[in-house]
Write an enzyme that holds these catalytic residues in place. Structure first.
Site, PDB file in Angstrom:
ATOM      1  N   CYS A 186       0.960  -1.345   0.105  1.00 21.58           N
ATOM      2  CA  CYS A 186      -0.158  -0.029  -0.191  1.00 21.58           C
ATOM      3  C   CYS A 186       0.729   1.193  -0.135  1.00 21.58           C
ATOM      4  CB  CYS A 186      -0.828  -0.194   1.212  1.00 21.58           C
ATOM      5  SG  CYS A 186      -2.304   0.955   0.936  1.00 21.58           S
TER       6      CYS A 186
ATOM      7  N   HIS B 155      -3.662  -5.875   1.983  1.00 28.98           N
ATOM      8  CA  HIS B 155      -3.337  -5.922   3.503  1.00 28.98           C
ATOM      9  C   HIS B 155      -4.256  -6.694   4.172  1.00 28.98           C
ATOM     10  CE1 HIS B 155      -5.455  -2.315   4.158  1.00 28.98           C
ATOM     11  NE2 HIS B 155      -4.904  -1.856   3.293  1.00 28.98           N
TER      12      HIS B 155
END
Ligand code: GLN
Length: 251
Positions: free
Chosen positions: A94, A195
């Site tokens: 990310c 994630h």
């Protein structure tokens, strides 16, 4: 003598949202159960990467945290590229993924420089892309795997022409909600929006990274003994079901 995997974790104090440290716990446990040690080395702003690094890790962070480390990371282009050339593997999630590209323009228009290691750039959009994701992913030729995770990002990432994505989006948004691609793969380096954390529910991805990291010292990825992954498969199945049913939403 026990082979020790040296893991350099960049900016653990700033890029640490979404339980990204769970990824490290998984790598450590799965290495130890195969008789390897994992040495964790936290690298902060202004600190050099440890020599003989086998695996580099960058977690996620919001715009504010990204801004704190972006100038330092941008200066690491050569350092990270030489570690990769020396055979290190890499996982960036990310916020860390975005800043391994050439740069990230956040929602307020602030331009953050990136390390320029991955062939991509990222610009924030108005709405965030949030939800469960599943992607089809071919890490080793001919071996198609489903990788699942959770995404929550405002950044839209565009891969350069010819850049290789980590996988194709089946459910969710991925890099930008339009290209059908998720993440980026450059040799042994992986960048992804996924994630949740990522590795506990995708143990084969953890093993692929461990194998690639060990290959730096051993010449090729060793055969890793199979583990009892019943719980991991269950977690994977739950995430996949959620991705199918709910998919991602703009918020
Ligand atoms: N700030 C970035 C975005 O929203 C990354 C966020 C994150 O790491 N979740 O796109």
């Amino acid at each position: 003598m026990t082979t020790r995997i040296r893991l350099c974790h960049l900016y653990p104090d700033q890029l640490n949202i979404y339980a990204d440290r769970g990824n490290i716990a998984v790598l450590r446990r799965r290495a130890e159960r195969r008789g390897y040690e994992l040495e964790w080395i936290g690298i902060g702003v202004g600190e050099a990467l440890a020599p003989d690094c086998d695996l580099i890790y960058l977690g996620g962070g919001q715009d504010r945290e990204q801004a704190l480390i972006a100038p330092d990371l941008a200066r690491r282009s050569d350092e990270i590229s030489s570690a990769l050339e020396d055979g290190a593997a890499l996982l960036a999630v990310c916020g860390g993924y975005q800043l391994l590209g050439r740069g990230y323009r956040d929602r307020s228009g602030v331009e953050m420089p990136g390390a320029g290691v991955l062939p991509l750039e990222t610009v924030a959009g108005d709405r965030r892309m949030i939800g469960d994701v599943s992607i089809d992913c071919e890490l080793d030729p001919g071996e198609m795997l489903t990788v699942v995770g959770f995404e929550n990002h405002g950044g839209r990432t565009l891969l350069d022409p010819g850049a290789i994505p980590l996988g194709r989006v089946v459910h969710g948004f991925g890099n930008n909600g339009e290209s059908g691609f998720e993440g980026c793969r450059l040799g042994k380096a992986i960048g992804t929006y996924l994630h949740g954390p990522l590795l506990p529910r995708n143990p084969w991805l953890a093993d692929w990274l461990l194998g690639q990291a060990l290959a730096r010292q051993l010449g090729e990825p060793p055969e890793l003994e199979a583990l009892d992954d019943e719980l991991e498969y269950e977690a994977h199945a739950v995430a996949l079901r959620r991705a199918r049913v709910r998919g991602g939403k703009f918020r």
